[in-house]
Design a protein around this motif. Structure first.
Motif, PDB file in Angstrom:
ATOM      1  N   GLY A   1       8.392   4.084  21.944  1.00  0.00           N
ATOM      2  CA  GLY A   1       9.334   4.953  22.643  1.00  0.00           C
ATOM      3  C   GLY A   1      10.741   4.909  22.083  1.00  0.00           C
ATOM      4  N   GLY A   2      10.982   4.069  21.069  1.00  0.00           N
ATOM      5  CA  GLY A   2      12.288   4.009  20.447  1.00  0.00           C
ATOM      6  C   GLY A   2      13.356   3.348  21.293  1.00  0.00           C
ATOM      7  N   PHE A   3      12.967   2.572  22.308  1.00  0.00           N
ATOM      8  CA  PHE A   3      13.940   1.883  23.170  1.00  0.00           C
ATOM      9  C   PHE A   3      14.629   0.762  22.387  1.00  0.00           C
ATOM     10  CE2 PHE A   3      11.991   4.291  26.281  1.00  0.00           C
ATOM     11  CZ  PHE A   3      12.287   3.943  27.594  1.00  0.00           C
TER      12      PHE A   3
ATOM     13  N   ILE B   1       8.998   9.392  26.579  1.00  0.00           N
ATOM     14  CA  ILE B   1       8.280  10.512  25.949  1.00  0.00           C
ATOM     15  C   ILE B   1       9.130  11.150  24.852  1.00  0.00           C
ATOM     16  CG2 ILE B   1       7.371  12.839  26.381  1.00  0.00           C
ATOM     17  CD1 ILE B   1       6.394  11.771  29.125  1.00  0.00           C
ATOM     18  N   GLU B   2      10.448  11.257  25.096  1.00  0.00           N
ATOM     19  CA  GLU B   2      11.345  11.802  24.072  1.00  0.00           C
ATOM     20  C   GLU B   2      11.376  10.890  22.837  1.00  0.00           C
ATOM     21  OE1 GLU B   2      13.177  14.610  23.662  1.00  0.00           O
ATOM     22  OE2 GLU B   2      12.026  15.331  25.388  1.00  0.00           O
ATOM     23  N   GLY B   3      11.439   9.588  23.084  1.00  0.00           N
ATOM     24  CA  GLY B   3      11.465   8.632  21.980  1.00  0.00           C
ATOM     25  C   GLY B   3      10.152   8.628  21.212  1.00  0.00           C
TER      26      GLY B   3
ATOM     27  N   ASP C   1      -5.083   3.692  22.397  1.00  0.00           N
ATOM     28  CA  ASP C   1      -4.679   5.102  22.475  1.00  0.00           C
ATOM     29  C   ASP C   1      -3.847   5.521  21.267  1.00  0.00           C
ATOM     30  OD1 ASP C   1      -5.927   5.680  24.940  1.00  0.00           O
ATOM     31  OD2 ASP C   1      -4.325   4.609  25.993  1.00  0.00           O
ATOM     32  N   HIS C   2      -3.268   4.539  20.571  1.00  0.00           N
ATOM     33  CA  HIS C   2      -2.486   4.848  19.373  1.00  0.00           C
ATOM     34  C   HIS C   2      -2.517   3.613  18.465  1.00  0.00           C
ATOM     35  CE1 HIS C   2       0.977   5.758  16.783  1.00  0.00           C
ATOM     36  NE2 HIS C   2       0.783   7.038  17.139  1.00  0.00           N
TER      37      HIS C   2
ATOM     38  N   LYS D   1       9.877  11.436  18.706  1.00  0.00           N
ATOM     39  CA  LYS D   1      10.568  11.179  17.439  1.00  0.00           C
ATOM     40  C   LYS D   1       9.716  10.326  16.493  1.00  0.00           C
ATOM     41  CE  LYS D   1      15.150  11.451  19.550  1.00  0.00           C
ATOM     42  NZ  LYS D   1      16.349  10.685  19.970  1.00  0.00           N
ATOM     43  N   ASN D   2       8.764   9.548  17.098  1.00  0.00           N
ATOM     44  CA  ASN D   2       7.858   8.724  16.283  1.00  0.00           C
ATOM     45  C   ASN D   2       6.538   9.455  16.006  1.00  0.00           C
ATOM     46  OD1 ASN D   2       9.460   6.426  15.940  1.00  0.00           O
ATOM     47  ND2 ASN D   2       8.909   5.635  17.962  1.00  0.00           N
ATOM     48  N   ALA D   3       6.576  10.779  16.186  1.00  0.00           N
ATOM     49  CA  ALA D   3       5.415  11.638  15.887  1.00  0.00           C
ATOM     50  C   ALA D   3       4.216  11.338  16.779  1.00  0.00           C
ATOM     51  CB  ALA D   3       5.031  11.517  14.416  1.00  0.00           C
ATOM     52  N   ILE D   4       4.490  10.932  18.006  1.00  0.00           N
ATOM     53  CA  ILE D   4       3.408  10.707  18.981  1.00  0.00           C
ATOM     54  C   ILE D   4       3.408  11.897  19.926  1.00  0.00           C
ATOM     55  CG2 ILE D   4       2.511   9.177  20.780  1.00  0.00           C
ATOM     56  CD1 ILE D   4       4.114   6.902  19.462  1.00  0.00           C
ATOM     57  N   ASN D   5       2.263  12.595  20.019  1.00  0.00           N
ATOM     58  CA  ASN D   5       2.248  13.824  20.815  1.00  0.00           C
ATOM     59  C   ASN D   5       2.390  13.533  22.311  1.00  0.00           C
ATOM     60  OD1 ASN D   5      -0.361  13.581  22.158  1.00  0.00           O
ATOM     61  ND2 ASN D   5      -1.293  13.968  20.159  1.00  0.00           N
ATOM     62  N   TYR D   6       2.731  14.579  23.030  1.00  0.00           N
ATOM     63  CA  TYR D   6       3.052  14.466  24.461  1.00  0.00           C
ATOM     64  C   TYR D   6       1.888  13.862  25.251  1.00  0.00           C
ATOM     65  CZ  TYR D   6       3.982  15.836  29.284  1.00  0.00           C
ATOM     66  OH  TYR D   6       4.148  15.824  30.645  1.00  0.00           O
ATOM     67  N   LYS D   7       0.685  14.319  24.992  1.00  0.00           N
ATOM     68  CA  LYS D   7      -0.480  13.876  25.761  1.00  0.00           C
ATOM     69  C   LYS D   7      -0.682  12.360  25.626  1.00  0.00           C
ATOM     70  CE  LYS D   7      -5.373  14.918  26.444  1.00  0.00           C
ATOM     71  NZ  LYS D   7      -6.534  15.692  25.969  1.00  0.00           N
ATOM     72  N   ILE D   8      -0.573  11.861  24.370  1.00  0.00           N
ATOM     73  CA  ILE D   8      -0.761  10.424  24.138  1.00  0.00           C
ATOM     74  C   ILE D   8       0.385   9.620  24.752  1.00  0.00           C
ATOM     75  CG2 ILE D   8      -0.865   8.632  22.360  1.00  0.00           C
ATOM     76  CD1 ILE D   8      -3.402  10.232  22.548  1.00  0.00           C
TER      77      ILE D   8
END
Length: 681
Positions: free
Chosen positions: A221-223, A251-253, A192-193, A256-263
């Motif tokens: 996700g930047g965790f 989803i917020e993280g 998916d990515h 920030k990594n330029a991954i759209n909401y749907k993905i």
């Protein structure tokens, strides 16, 4: 699910009883004092508590009846006060590996060391790909064998994944099929990515491990690693509020990594779905290392490995039978115990395995040690008399010697088992007398004439007598060793089993639940019970064929009809339904047919292939004689084959029908050969 205090507050009638009935008051007051306290002391099988100071500084301790010291706090409470709890599993397989290494060193003068940095042994992966994993750690079940054949593992990482995937959740969800499909065709894998590819590549695009989830949470996700571990814990507990909170953070993280909401939503949905199936990779890898080592030894040192395996399961008859059958399938002979060759455990003798004396029923460790010690001091035993002279008869008593005779451990002395049993009392008498005289410092009458051959021959005279019947010999072997050594009661019926059964016992696990089958075998054990509900009798049988053993269940209605056929050691064919549970197969009986009735019950017609050349005329004449002396309802067809290969099928007609029996079929086979007789069932 409320406390007593809460119940008194919300239940008026109970409150009234509490106030007005002294007995209820006393009961509830006592219960309230006990509520929440530990009911009993239990011990975790592998849990060990570790602290920097003596445990008494941190936690109250408790001493069990068998002397173990355990904490009075439960494992969760221990964690809360900051103590470290580790689970140390004791695996029998580690002992098997250690013993295999010892046998290899002793018999082949080789020191084998498996380099877990380079796990690429070709023979090991070939063995696993064939599904020949009986005795291999964690890979023995029928389901795992099927999965091995489908996957055909070629890398250690695939064994790790296999152990993580072979659980009800992943199997039911289709994850296993996706994993195998990804291995077969890498072009079918979709990510998916792009950031997912390095994380999921080793598992062919399937999220298998909890560590992969933590890595996805961290990279996409930047965790932080601590947050990723919190996500892993939340997944295992499946608390909706916590998971929803984690979803928002992810989803917020990802944004920030330029991954759209749907993905990002789709990826977290995958994580959420996976939460019911995730497995710890470090755990799976540790187990896989043991799986690989046992598979390596089975592939490269099969005799040594199977000997170690049998030794470590010597007290488990079912396992011993299973591994002996597997050894024979591998072409390894398992020899009967022998007083002059066997030790306590199973040992390697050339390319064969010699049965261990300690695995013989009624023969204890002390008796075995006495036999081995006497053999070491005086050399190999030449007779039963000499055996009784040198072993400690306080440890090796009559019952022990009888068991050794009956299972064949004295066969190498050259006497029949019937003869050995006949002279046993005399041998024991001489042995006891010699040992008493020695203890008293006297030279015995027997020792005075020890070197005079004529005296010894007369004293140790062996009666001439026939051996016990074959079925009795086999029954004793089965009773004392758990399996048949010199033969099997079904050996002579092998062809009939092949013709008239639809399944062997070993293949029942490959059936679907409730499949109808016909199996044949010998009844080993019978357990009759009376049902509590109706007071009627039913039975549980143990049935054995040439491939294994299974349980057979006969319910009351069927038992009434068939009880006359239920006899120990009877050879029967059973028509029934397969019942599968926990990868074990049993049979629910519909019908039982004694062997002698099987050919007549199941033979639809008989074809006899005959050549039309002149050399066959005498056979055809004899064939007419055999068929004319037998009458029944089964059609006979003669299939004449001309020198040119043309076939002419002749129906013998309704006046020449026969009654099939074992005797008739053997007569026909002796006349025209096995391959010329076709029994249509």
């Amino acid at each position: 699910n409320v406390t007593i205090f809460q119940a008194l507050e919300v239940e008026p009638r109970l409150k009234e009883l509490y106030k007005n009935d002294a007995r209820i008051t006393k009961l509830l007051d006592t219960a309230r004092a006990l509520e929440g306290l530990s009911r009993n002391a239990s011990t975790h099988a592998a849990g060990v508590v570790i602290s920097s100071e003596p445990l008494t500084e941190y936690v109250p301790l408790f001493k069990t009846d068998d002397g173990q010291i355990i904490t009075q706090y439960s494992m969760n409470s221990l964690e809360k006060i900051g103590l470290l709890k580790m689970d140390f599993l004791g695996l029998r397989t580690l002992t098997v590996i250690d013993e295999t290494l010892g046998i290899i060193k002793r018999t082949k003068a080789q020191t084998v060391k498996i380099d877990m940095e380079s796990v690429d042994d070709k023979k090991t992966y070939e063995l696993l790909s064939r599904g020949e994993s009986t005795g291999v750690f964690q890979l023995e079940s029928s389901g795992m064998k099927e999965l091995l054949r489908k996957l055909e593992p070629q890398r250690f990482e695939e064994i790790v994944a296999l152990l993580a995937l072979h659980r009800p959740g992943p199997l039911g969800s289709g994850m296993v099929d996706d994993f195998i499909a990804g291995k077969r065709n890498s072009s079918s894998i979709k990510y998916d990515h792009p950031l997912l590819e390095p994380i999921l590549k080793e598992t062919y695009g399937v999220c298998v491990y909890q560590e992969q989830v933590m890595k996805i949470a961290s990279d996409l996700g930047g965790f932080s690693l601590a947050q990723a571990d919190s996500l892993r814990r939340a997944m295992s507990k499946k608390i909706p509020e916590v998971m929803n909170q984690q979803r928002k953070i992810f989803i917020e993280g990802a944004k920030k990594n330029a991954i759209n909401y749907k993905i990002s939503k789709k990826i977290f949905d995958m994580i959420d779905y996976f939460s019911g199936y995730g497995f710890n990779k470090s755990h799976s890898a540790a187990y896989a290392s043991i799986s690989y080592q046992t598979a390596f030894f089975k592939a490269n040192f099969p005799v040594e490995f199977m000997a170690a395996l049998l030794s470590n399961e010597k007290d488990n008859t079912d396992k011993v039978v299973l591994y002996i059958d597997e050894s024979r399938r591998m072409g390894i002979k398992v020899l009967a115990p022998d007083i002059n060759e066997s030790f306590a455990r199973f040992t390697v003798v050339g390319d064969s395995i010699r049965f261990g004396l300690a695995a013989v029923k009624n023969v204890g460790q002390a008796a075995v040690e006495s036999i081995i010690k006497a053999r070491a001091e005086h050399g190999k035993f030449k007779s039963l008399y000499q055996f009784c002279e040198y072993i400690d008869l306080r440890l090796v008593n009559r019952r022990v010697i009888e068991s050794l005779i009956k299972c064949g451990a004295f066969d190498s002395l050259g006497l029949r088992r019937s003869q050995l049993m006949t002279i046993l009392d005399k041998a024991l008498g001489m042995g006891n007398s010699l040992q008493k005289d020695r203890q008293g410092g006297q030279l015995s009458f027997f020792e005075t004439f020890r070197e005079q051959q004529e005296f010894r021959d007369n004293l140790q005279e062996i009666p001439e007598m026939a051996e016990w019947p074959n079925n009795q010999l086999l029954a004793f072997e089965r009773e004392l060793l758990g399996f048949y050594v010199t033969g099997h009661p079904l050996d002579r019926y092998g062809r009939f089993l092949q013709i008239y059964t639809s399944r062997t016992i070993s293949s029942l696990v490959d059936c679907d639940n409730q499949d109808e089958v016909i199996i044949g075998g010998v009844i080993d054990k019978i357990k009759e019970i009376t049902t509590k509900r109706s007071g009627e009798k039913m039975a549980f049988l143990t049935l054995t064929d040439l491939t294994g053993t299974t349980e057979v269940v006969i319910f009351p209605d069927t038992f009434k009809r068939l009880s006359k056929y239920i006899r120990k050691d009877a050879i029967v064919f059973i028509n029934g339904r397969v019942s599968l549970r926990d990868e074990q197969a049993k049979i629910i009986v519909n019908d039982i047919v004694p062997f002698k009735e099987v050919p007549a019950r199941y033979t639809r017609e008989i074809w006899i292939n005959l050549f039309t050349d002149t050399a066959q005329e005498q056979k055809i004449h004899r064939l007419r004689e055999i068929l004319s002396s037998n009458s029944g309802n089964t059609p006979i067809y003669l299939n004449f084959i001309t020198p040119q290969g043309r076939k002419i099928l002749v129906d013998m007609g309704s006046n020449n029908r026969i009654y099939p029996s074992e005797e008739l079929i053997l007569q026909l086979e002796n006349l025209v050969g096995n391959e010329a007789i076709q029994l249509k069932t």
